[in-house]
Design a protein around this motif. Structure first.
Motif, PDB file in Angstrom:
ATOM      1  N   VAL A  23       0.844  -1.200   0.000  1.00 27.00           N
ATOM      2  CA  VAL A  23       0.000   0.000   0.000  1.00 27.00           C
ATOM      3  C   VAL A  23       0.882   1.255   0.000  1.00 27.00           C
ATOM      4  O   VAL A  23       0.656   2.197  -0.772  1.00 27.00           O
ATOM      5  CB  VAL A  23      -0.944  -0.013   1.232  1.00 27.00           C
ATOM      6  N   THR A  24       1.916   1.260   0.829  1.00 28.05           N
ATOM      7  CA  THR A  24       2.815   2.424   0.870  1.00 28.05           C
ATOM      8  C   THR A  24       3.555   2.575  -0.457  1.00 28.05           C
ATOM      9  O   THR A  24       3.706   3.685  -0.990  1.00 28.05           O
ATOM     10  CB  THR A  24       3.816   2.277   2.045  1.00 28.05           C
ATOM     11  N   GLU A  25       4.006   1.457  -1.015  1.00 29.83           N
ATOM     12  CA  GLU A  25       4.725   1.526  -2.290  1.00 29.83           C
ATOM     13  C   GLU A  25       3.841   2.080  -3.404  1.00 29.83           C
ATOM     14  O   GLU A  25       4.313   2.784  -4.293  1.00 29.83           O
ATOM     15  CB  GLU A  25       5.259   0.135  -2.665  1.00 29.83           C
ATOM     16  N   ASN A  76       7.490  13.694  -3.917  1.00 26.04           N
ATOM     17  CA  ASN A  76       6.956  12.475  -3.324  1.00 26.04           C
ATOM     18  C   ASN A  76       7.989  11.957  -2.311  1.00 26.04           C
ATOM     19  O   ASN A  76       9.096  11.615  -2.683  1.00 26.04           O
ATOM     20  CB  ASN A  76       6.741  11.476  -4.477  1.00 26.04           C
ATOM     21  N   GLU A  77       7.598  11.941  -1.039  1.00 28.53           N
ATOM     22  CA  GLU A  77       8.557  11.615   0.024  1.00 28.53           C
ATOM     23  C   GLU A  77       8.063  10.416   0.833  1.00 28.53           C
ATOM     24  O   GLU A  77       6.863  10.180   0.910  1.00 28.53           O
ATOM     25  CB  GLU A  77       8.688  12.808   0.990  1.00 28.53           C
ATOM     26  N   PHE A  78       9.020   9.700   1.443  1.00 30.20           N
ATOM     27  CA  PHE A  78       8.620   8.663   2.402  1.00 30.20           C
ATOM     28  C   PHE A  78       9.411   8.825   3.684  1.00 30.20           C
ATOM     29  O   PHE A  78      10.530   9.334   3.686  1.00 30.20           O
ATOM     30  CB  PHE A  78       8.804   7.250   1.824  1.00 30.20           C
ATOM     31  N   PHE A  79       8.803   8.406   4.758  1.00 32.85           N
ATOM     32  CA  PHE A  79       9.410   8.424   6.090  1.00 32.85           C
ATOM     33  C   PHE A  79       9.017   7.110   6.759  1.00 32.85           C
ATOM     34  O   PHE A  79       7.818   6.810   6.850  1.00 32.85           O
ATOM     35  CB  PHE A  79       8.879   9.607   6.921  1.00 32.85           C
ATOM     36  N   THR A 105       4.948   6.482   6.298  1.00 31.27           N
ATOM     37  CA  THR A 105       4.348   7.789   5.996  1.00 31.27           C
ATOM     38  C   THR A 105       4.819   8.238   4.621  1.00 31.27           C
ATOM     39  O   THR A 105       5.994   8.094   4.285  1.00 31.27           O
ATOM     40  CB  THR A 105       4.768   8.829   7.061  1.00 31.27           C
ATOM     41  N   THR A 106       3.888   8.773   3.837  1.00 35.87           N
ATOM     42  CA  THR A 106       4.273   9.371   2.560  1.00 35.87           C
ATOM     43  C   THR A 106       3.718  10.793   2.501  1.00 35.87           C
ATOM     44  O   THR A 106       2.702  11.097   3.126  1.00 35.87           O
ATOM     45  CB  THR A 106       3.698   8.598   1.346  1.00 35.87           C
ATOM     46  N   ALA A 135       0.387   4.465   7.004  1.00 41.21           N
ATOM     47  CA  ALA A 135      -0.138   3.099   6.948  1.00 41.21           C
ATOM     48  C   ALA A 135      -0.045   2.417   8.301  1.00 41.21           C
ATOM     49  O   ALA A 135       1.010   2.393   8.926  1.00 41.21           O
ATOM     50  CB  ALA A 135       0.643   2.297   5.906  1.00 41.21           C
ATOM     51  N   LEU A 136      -1.172   1.860   8.726  1.00 41.46           N
ATOM     52  CA  LEU A 136      -1.213   1.033   9.931  1.00 41.46           C
ATOM     53  C   LEU A 136      -1.310  -0.422   9.475  1.00 41.46           C
ATOM     54  O   LEU A 136      -2.304  -0.814   8.856  1.00 41.46           O
ATOM     55  CB  LEU A 136      -2.442   1.392  10.775  1.00 41.46           C
TER      56      LEU A 136
END
Ligand code: FES
Ligand SMILES: [Fe+2]
Length: 347
Positions: A169-171, A235-238, A242-243, A260-261
């Motif tokens: 989902v995050t990807e 477009n960032e991710f942590f 988190t995006t 995302a949980l």
């Protein structure tokens, strides 16, 4: 240019693992803060049953949802009184911030002894985050987009359950190629490839791509005078999931934050926020329009995500447009390697 030159053919196995545990030491989102009250709320975090509620001083408390007497779920049977005491609905055992206080008619004056392990709980940026006990050595905080603190922006938020592993989902949110191809409202299926793709690492646990895409004829950007030929996307991710996706055109900025949980290996609760610096008058209508657009966007993503085989999501045809996803996977692996996997058990 020959488009095939953009492909990197890989000889490695195309099977990719997904993690069946949470990343140690990191905070996970569990609820929108305004939804948390005295009523005990259930949370499933990678199959671990947790309960969250506000105590007598209005702080959010998190511990196991399973009563340590006969296993009743606090969230399903119990209640929290005005003083913040959690009372199990099966036999009435009382707990204060996880500490056992006694049974009906047999309260201890000075409770000692049994204590349910508390999960560290942080209420920030309109969300509640938790992390497992026992990681005091690792200090990581939750990330907020600067727009969240900027008075020129208005925010709406929501959540959606997606039947797919949280990494997938995050990807998906980090997948720059699908934006134009999948999303009808703002994409451009005829000419979906991003241009001017740049990636920049932001330490070991975060990264950022920026790129442009051509708006679809008839979209807002193409109707501006003069028309905007390109939309800029950051477009960032942590870690852990988190995006931030910031879309800018002619000074109008729309920033989507997702968190995302991991519910379990096959389900994710995706919390989302949309910040905008336009359409901020008559906020009711603006909010409704943005809400609608976000729900439509999620419908389109969920349809695809239901049909992704997580193990094969790094096939032999990889392109330079998959860079953010690749870096996110590397960051997850790096975090696991440096902190050692911590498998969750019921606490
Ligand atoms: S199961 Fe909770 S008090 Fe007995
Ligand atoms: Fe999408």
């Amino acid at each position: 240019m020959n488009k095939l030159l953009l492909l990197f053919l890989t000889t490695a196995s195309s099977l990719v693992n997904v993690t069946s545990f949470i990343l140690p030491g990191l905070y996970y989102p569990v609820a929108i803060a305004r939804d948390v009250a005295r009523k005990p709320l259930p949370v499933l975090l990678q199959d671990t049953r947790l309960v969250i509620f506000r105590n007598g001083t209005n702080h959010v408390v998190t511990h196991s949802d399973v009563c340590p007497h006969q296993g009743a779920l606090f969230s399903g049977t119990g209640s929290v009184d005005a003083g913040g005491t959690l009372i199990c609905g099966y036999h009435g055992f009382h707990f204060c911030n996880g500490r056992f206080l006694g049974m009906p008619g047999a309260m201890t004056k000075r409770p000692r002894g049994f204590q349910l392990p508390l999960w560290e709980t942080a209420e920030k940026h309109g969300m509640v985050f938790v992390r497992a006990p026992g990681h005091d050595g690792i200090r990581r905080h939750v990330h907020a987009a600067p727009e969240a603190e900027d008075g020129r922006f208005r925010c709406i938020r929501g959540a959606r359950i997606v039947q797919q592993h949280h990494q997938v989902v995050t990807e998906n949110v980090l997948d720059m190629m699908h934006i134009s191809y999948v999303h009808k409202a703002f994409g451009n299926r005829v000419s979906p490839l991003p241009t001017e793709v740049k990636y920049e690492a932001m330490g070991d646990f975060a990264g950022k791509s920026s790129f442009c895409y051509r708006p679809r004829p008839g979209s807002l950007a193409s109707l501006l005078d003069p028309p905007f030929p390109e939309v800029l996307v950051e477009n960032e991710f942590f870690l852990p999931g988190t995006t931030v996706t910031r879309v800018s055109v002619a000074g109008f900025v729309k920033t989507v934050v997702t968190r995302a949980l991991p519910i379990n290996d096959g389900a994710t609760k995706l919390f989302w926020e949309v910040h905008r610096n336009f359409f901020t008058d008559g906020v009711g209508l603006g909010d409704a329009v943005m809400h609608n657009l976000m729900e439509q966007t999620l419908d389109e993503d969920v349809h695809i995500l239901r049909h992704v085989d997580a193990r094969h999501r790094e096939g032999p045809l990889q392109t330079k447009y998959d860079v953010t996803i690749k870096k996110y996977r590397q960051a997850v692996e790096h975090w696991m390697a440096t902190t050692a996997g911590h498998f969750l058990t019921e606490t």
